[in-house]
Structure formats: structure tokens, C-alpha cells
Write an enzyme that holds these catalytic residues in place. Structure first.
Site, PDB file in Angstrom:
ATOM      1  N   ASN A   1       3.066  60.084  55.242  1.00 39.85           N
ATOM      2  CA  ASN A   1       2.051  59.607  56.186  1.00 39.85           C
ATOM      3  C   ASN A   1       2.757  59.167  57.475  1.00 39.85           C
ATOM      4  O   ASN A   1       3.590  58.253  57.456  1.00 39.85           O
ATOM      5  CB  ASN A   1       1.294  58.435  55.548  1.00 39.85           C
ATOM      6  CG  ASN A   1       0.219  57.880  56.455  1.00 39.85           C
ATOM      7  OD1 ASN A   1       0.435  57.705  57.646  1.00 39.85           O
ATOM      8  ND2 ASN A   1      -0.937  57.594  55.901  1.00 39.85           N
ATOM      9  N   HIS A  21       2.302  55.648  61.380  1.00 43.07           N
ATOM     10  CA  HIS A  21       3.051  54.599  62.080  1.00 43.07           C
ATOM     11  C   HIS A  21       3.873  55.122  63.254  1.00 43.07           C
ATOM     12  O   HIS A  21       4.228  54.373  64.152  1.00 43.07           O
ATOM     13  CB  HIS A  21       3.988  53.877  61.109  1.00 43.07           C
ATOM     14  CG  HIS A  21       3.281  52.857  60.255  1.00 43.07           C
ATOM     15  ND1 HIS A  21       1.935  52.612  60.337  1.00 43.07           N
ATOM     16  CD2 HIS A  21       3.751  52.014  59.309  1.00 43.07           C
ATOM     17  CE1 HIS A  21       1.601  51.675  59.474  1.00 43.07           C
ATOM     18  NE2 HIS A  21       2.688  51.299  58.827  1.00 43.07           N
ATOM     19  N   HIS A  45      -4.205  59.682  59.054  1.00 44.27           N
ATOM     20  CA  HIS A  45      -5.527  59.063  58.958  1.00 44.27           C
ATOM     21  C   HIS A  45      -6.101  59.006  60.364  1.00 44.27           C
ATOM     22  O   HIS A  45      -5.605  58.256  61.211  1.00 44.27           O
ATOM     23  CB  HIS A  45      -5.375  57.650  58.367  1.00 44.27           C
ATOM     24  CG  HIS A  45      -6.671  56.942  58.141  1.00 44.27           C
ATOM     25  ND1 HIS A  45      -6.743  55.732  57.506  1.00 44.27           N
ATOM     26  CD2 HIS A  45      -7.949  57.259  58.455  1.00 44.27           C
ATOM     27  CE1 HIS A  45      -8.006  55.337  57.426  1.00 44.27           C
ATOM     28  NE2 HIS A  45      -8.760  56.240  58.012  1.00 44.27           N
ATOM     29  N   ARG A  59      -8.594  57.553  62.404  1.00 43.12           N
ATOM     30  CA  ARG A  59      -9.546  56.446  62.275  1.00 43.12           C
ATOM     31  C   ARG A  59     -10.601  56.518  63.361  1.00 43.12           C
ATOM     32  O   ARG A  59     -10.342  57.030  64.461  1.00 43.12           O
ATOM     33  CB  ARG A  59      -8.799  55.101  62.355  1.00 43.12           C
ATOM     34  CG  ARG A  59      -7.848  54.870  61.190  1.00 43.12           C
ATOM     35  CD  ARG A  59      -7.253  53.482  61.245  1.00 43.12           C
ATOM     36  NE  ARG A  59      -8.170  52.484  60.787  1.00 43.12           N
ATOM     37  CZ  ARG A  59      -8.090  51.864  59.611  1.00 43.12           C
ATOM     38  NH1 ARG A  59      -7.119  52.121  58.780  1.00 43.12           N
ATOM     39  NH2 ARG A  59      -8.986  50.964  59.271  1.00 43.12           N
ATOM     40  N   ARG A  68      -6.824  54.179  66.528  1.00 35.73           N
ATOM     41  CA  ARG A  68      -5.772  53.198  66.830  1.00 35.73           C
ATOM     42  C   ARG A  68      -4.363  53.796  66.760  1.00 35.73           C
ATOM     43  O   ARG A  68      -3.447  53.275  67.350  1.00 35.73           O
ATOM     44  CB  ARG A  68      -5.865  51.979  65.926  1.00 35.73           C
ATOM     45  CG  ARG A  68      -5.537  52.253  64.485  1.00 35.73           C
ATOM     46  CD  ARG A  68      -5.455  50.979  63.679  1.00 35.73           C
ATOM     47  NE  ARG A  68      -6.759  50.410  63.445  1.00 35.73           N
ATOM     48  CZ  ARG A  68      -7.013  49.566  62.428  1.00 35.73           C
ATOM     49  NH1 ARG A  68      -6.043  49.215  61.614  1.00 35.73           N
ATOM     50  NH2 ARG A  68      -8.211  49.085  62.230  1.00 35.73           N
ATOM     51  N   GLU A  92      -6.803  62.120  56.087  1.00 36.32           N
ATOM     52  CA  GLU A  92      -7.549  60.959  55.567  1.00 36.32           C
ATOM     53  C   GLU A  92      -8.619  60.613  56.579  1.00 36.32           C
ATOM     54  O   GLU A  92      -8.339  60.531  57.783  1.00 36.32           O
ATOM     55  CB  GLU A  92      -6.625  59.739  55.447  1.00 36.32           C
ATOM     56  CG  GLU A  92      -5.753  59.727  54.246  1.00 36.32           C
ATOM     57  CD  GLU A  92      -4.892  58.463  54.237  1.00 36.32           C
ATOM     58  OE1 GLU A  92      -5.216  57.471  54.909  1.00 36.32           O
ATOM     59  OE2 GLU A  92      -3.861  58.509  53.559  1.00 36.32           O
ATOM     60  N   THR A 110      -5.787  50.494  55.045  1.00 37.61           N
ATOM     61  CA  THR A 110      -6.880  50.678  54.092  1.00 37.61           C
ATOM     62  C   THR A 110      -6.728  49.666  52.967  1.00 37.61           C
ATOM     63  O   THR A 110      -5.723  49.668  52.266  1.00 37.61           O
ATOM     64  CB  THR A 110      -6.838  52.118  53.532  1.00 37.61           C
ATOM     65  OG1 THR A 110      -6.595  53.009  54.605  1.00 37.61           O
ATOM     66  CG2 THR A 110      -8.134  52.465  52.848  1.00 37.61           C
ATOM     67  N   GLU A 114      -7.091  59.993  44.593  1.00 38.93           N
ATOM     68  CA  GLU A 114      -5.822  59.353  44.941  1.00 38.93           C
ATOM     69  C   GLU A 114      -5.915  57.920  44.432  1.00 38.93           C
ATOM     70  O   GLU A 114      -6.762  57.140  44.878  1.00 38.93           O
ATOM     71  CB  GLU A 114      -5.579  59.360  46.453  1.00 38.93           C
ATOM     72  CG  GLU A 114      -4.234  58.686  46.779  1.00 38.93           C
ATOM     73  CD  GLU A 114      -3.914  58.626  48.270  1.00 38.93           C
ATOM     74  OE1 GLU A 114      -4.352  59.516  49.028  1.00 38.93           O
ATOM     75  OE2 GLU A 114      -3.219  57.672  48.672  1.00 38.93           O
ATOM     76  N   HIS A 156      -0.091  54.062  48.483  1.00 40.68           N
ATOM     77  CA  HIS A 156      -0.316  52.785  49.157  1.00 40.68           C
ATOM     78  C   HIS A 156       0.696  51.751  48.692  1.00 40.68           C
ATOM     79  O   HIS A 156       0.709  51.379  47.527  1.00 40.68           O
ATOM     80  CB  HIS A 156      -1.730  52.221  48.980  1.00 40.68           C
ATOM     81  CG  HIS A 156      -2.160  51.454  50.210  1.00 40.68           C
ATOM     82  ND1 HIS A 156      -1.688  50.202  50.477  1.00 40.68           N
ATOM     83  CD2 HIS A 156      -2.951  51.803  51.244  1.00 40.68           C
ATOM     84  CE1 HIS A 156      -2.197  49.810  51.640  1.00 40.68           C
ATOM     85  NE2 HIS A 156      -2.962  50.757  52.126  1.00 40.68           N
TER      86      HIS A 156
HETATM   87  N1  PXP Z   1      -2.952  56.542  50.864  1.00 38.05           N
HETATM   88  C1  PXP Z   1      -3.971  56.064  51.620  1.00 38.05           C
HETATM   89  C2  PXP Z   1      -5.366  56.486  51.256  1.00 38.05           C
HETATM   90  C3  PXP Z   1      -3.738  55.222  52.722  1.00 38.05           C
HETATM   91  O1  PXP Z   1      -4.772  54.779  53.457  1.00 38.05           O
HETATM   92  C4  PXP Z   1      -2.406  54.884  53.041  1.00 38.05           C
HETATM   93  C5  PXP Z   1      -2.129  54.007  54.227  1.00 38.05           C
HETATM   94  O2  PXP Z   1      -2.502  54.606  55.395  1.00 38.05           O
HETATM   95  C6  PXP Z   1      -1.384  55.413  52.241  1.00 38.05           C
HETATM   96  C7  PXP Z   1      -1.673  56.211  51.152  1.00 38.05           C
HETATM   97  C8  PXP Z   1       0.057  55.129  52.548  1.00 38.05           C
HETATM   98  O3  PXP Z   1       0.316  53.782  52.361  1.00 38.05           O
HETATM   99  P1  PXP Z   1       1.695  53.176  52.873  1.00 38.05           P
HETATM  100  O4  PXP Z   1       1.712  53.319  54.362  1.00 38.05           O
HETATM  101  O5  PXP Z   1       1.635  51.761  52.409  1.00 38.05           O
HETATM  102  O6  PXP Z   1       2.775  53.981  52.209  1.00 38.05           O
END
Ligand code: PXP
Length: 237
Positions: A7, A10, A43, A45, A49, A70, A101, A151, A191
């Protein structure tokens, strides 16, 4: 070995902090792919953001690995998914005030709107995953409305990792994964996963793919993205 979808939200968060052009999440995605990851997750949003529409469009064009989009199950996002055609859409709950999330989708309560979102995405041949807490009733509800994947939200396990509660939270995930597999769902998880807490979860055979963002990007700031991705892949192996 389970797959890794990185992901890169960031990277976009850092760019948006200055409303600048860099760091470009597209460059990051190329490095992630070259380091051997199996997919990219973003994601988009409602408040834009971090990831922008332009990012999703470019990722769709350039990636040779899977793109997991996402999004919330809103009509705006469903229109975007129809245009982009990602390899997977993961439907997530979205609240404006949250930092990330916070919980899984309450599929049991949202049966009707989620069913129609899934039907719409399936009409475009887009497979759908639902981000849910590791609770059997949510897994069953996901199956009943035609989800292809779930997931599993690993956030609680990660929060209590290393404490007396770890085993209980681990067991919820393992049980939900086995149950999902038994009723014909494919299982992803994510997550809060990091270089310390991944190994135990990675040993759950039913989980096909991990979606990991924060810990990889945080490590990348210090050691570089290529090394951060390769180190996580090594732990998954
Ligand atoms: N899965 C989902 C559905 C999420 O919303 C996120 C965070 O954006 C992640 C996985 C990844 O989480 P993390 O950034 O804590 O690894």
C-alpha cells in the site's frame, strides 16, 4: 508463500503534505514492482487526502503487477472503478475524521448497499473483496452477497501483539480464515502488520495475500524502498 501487495498511500501523504509533485507514488510503485512485490494497493478516499485520481489512472497504465483499489461503496467510486478496471476492488468503510481505516465493514448491517455494489462491479468483471473484522457472521454475510474475497482486519492482533491478548486475536484471524476458505471465499489480510508481527500471521496457510503499507513505507524512509520490500518478502517466505 503468500503474496504481498504494498500500500503506497503514505508516499502520496508525503507529497500532499506540501501539495508538491514529489515524492511521486508512481515512481514508488515502479520500485515496489522491481523489488518483487506482487501488487500495489491504493485507497482513493472521498477527501483525496493522499492518493489522487491521476495516480490511480497512471498506475493502471504502467503496472505489470496487480492493482488493488480500496474504496468506499459510493456511486462516485463505483464510477471510477468502472473506468479504471482495477484487478481487485476492496470495499472499505470510510469516515472523514479517521486517521486510517478504523474497523471492518459491518456487512451484516449493510447487506443491501454492499450487494448492489458487488453486483455492479461484477458486471464490469471486477472481482470484489470486503474488508471485515475476523468474525464468522461477517464472513458468512460476505459470502451470501457474492464477495469473491474477504480481507481480514488484522489491526486488533497487531495492537495487542506481545501481550496476553495476542493469542486470542491471532485465533480469531486463523478461525475466520479457515471458515472463509471452507465456504469458498479467497482470503487476504492486512492492517497494522509489520516486520515483527507478520511471521505468525504469514503461517496461516489460508491467507493468500497481505496488504501492507505503513511499516514498509516507514522502513523505506530509512533503508530505501527496495530493501524494505525485499525484507518483508523474505519474512513472508
Ligand atoms: N488494508 C486496508 C483495508 C487498509 O485500509 C489499510 C490501511 O490503508 C491496510 C490494509 C494497510 O494497513 P497498514 O498501512 O497499517 O499496513
Amino acid at each position: 508463500m503468500a503474496k504481498l501487495s504494498v500500500n503506497i498511500d503514505h508516499i502520496a501523504t508525503l507529497r500532499q503534505a506540501r501539495l508538491a509533485k514529489e515524492p511521486d507514488p508512481i515512481y514508488a510503485a515502479v520500485l515496489v514492482e522491481l523489488a518483487g512485490a506482487h501488487g500495489i494497493t491504493v485507497h482513493l478516499r472521498e477527501d483525496r487526502r493522499h492518493i489522487q485520481d491521476r495516480d490511480v489512472k497512471l498506475l493502471r497504465e504502467i503496472l505489470h503487477i496487480n492493482l488493488n483499489l480500496e474504496m468506499a461503496a459510493t456511486s462516485e467510486m463505483l464510477d471510477i472503478a468502472r473506468t479504471i478496471k482495477p484487478d481487485l476492488v476492496t470495499l472499505v468503510p470510510e469516515k472523514r475524521a479517521e486517521l486510517t481505516t478504523e474497523g471492518g465493514l459491518d456487512v451484516v448491517r449493510l447487506i443491501q448497499p454492499l450487494r448492489s455494489a458487488i453486483t455492479e462491479l461484477h458486471q464490469q468483471n471486477i472481482p470484489v473483496s470486503l474488508f471485515i473484522d475476523p468474525i464468522q457472521s461477517q464472513v458468512d454475510a460476505a459470502k451470501s452477497i457474492g464477495a469473491d474475497y474477504i480481507e481480514l482486519h488484522t489491526g486488533k492482533y497487531c495492537e495487542v501483539f506481545g501481550t496476553d491478548e495476542e493469542h486470542e486475536q491471532y485465533q480469531f484471524i486463523a478461525d475466520a480464515a479457515i471458515h472463509a476458505r471452507d465456504i469458498g471465499l479467497k482470503v487476504n489480510a492486512g492492517h497494522g502488520l509489520n516486520y515483527q508481527n507478520i511471521s505468525r500471521i504469514a503461517a496461516i496457510q489460508e491467507i493468500q495475500e497481505f496488504s501492507i503499507g505503513h511499516s514498509i513505507v516507514a522502513r523505506a524512509v530509512l533503508v530505501g524502498l527496495d530493501r524494505a520490500v525485499r525484507e518483508m518478502l523474505e519474512l513472508l517466505r
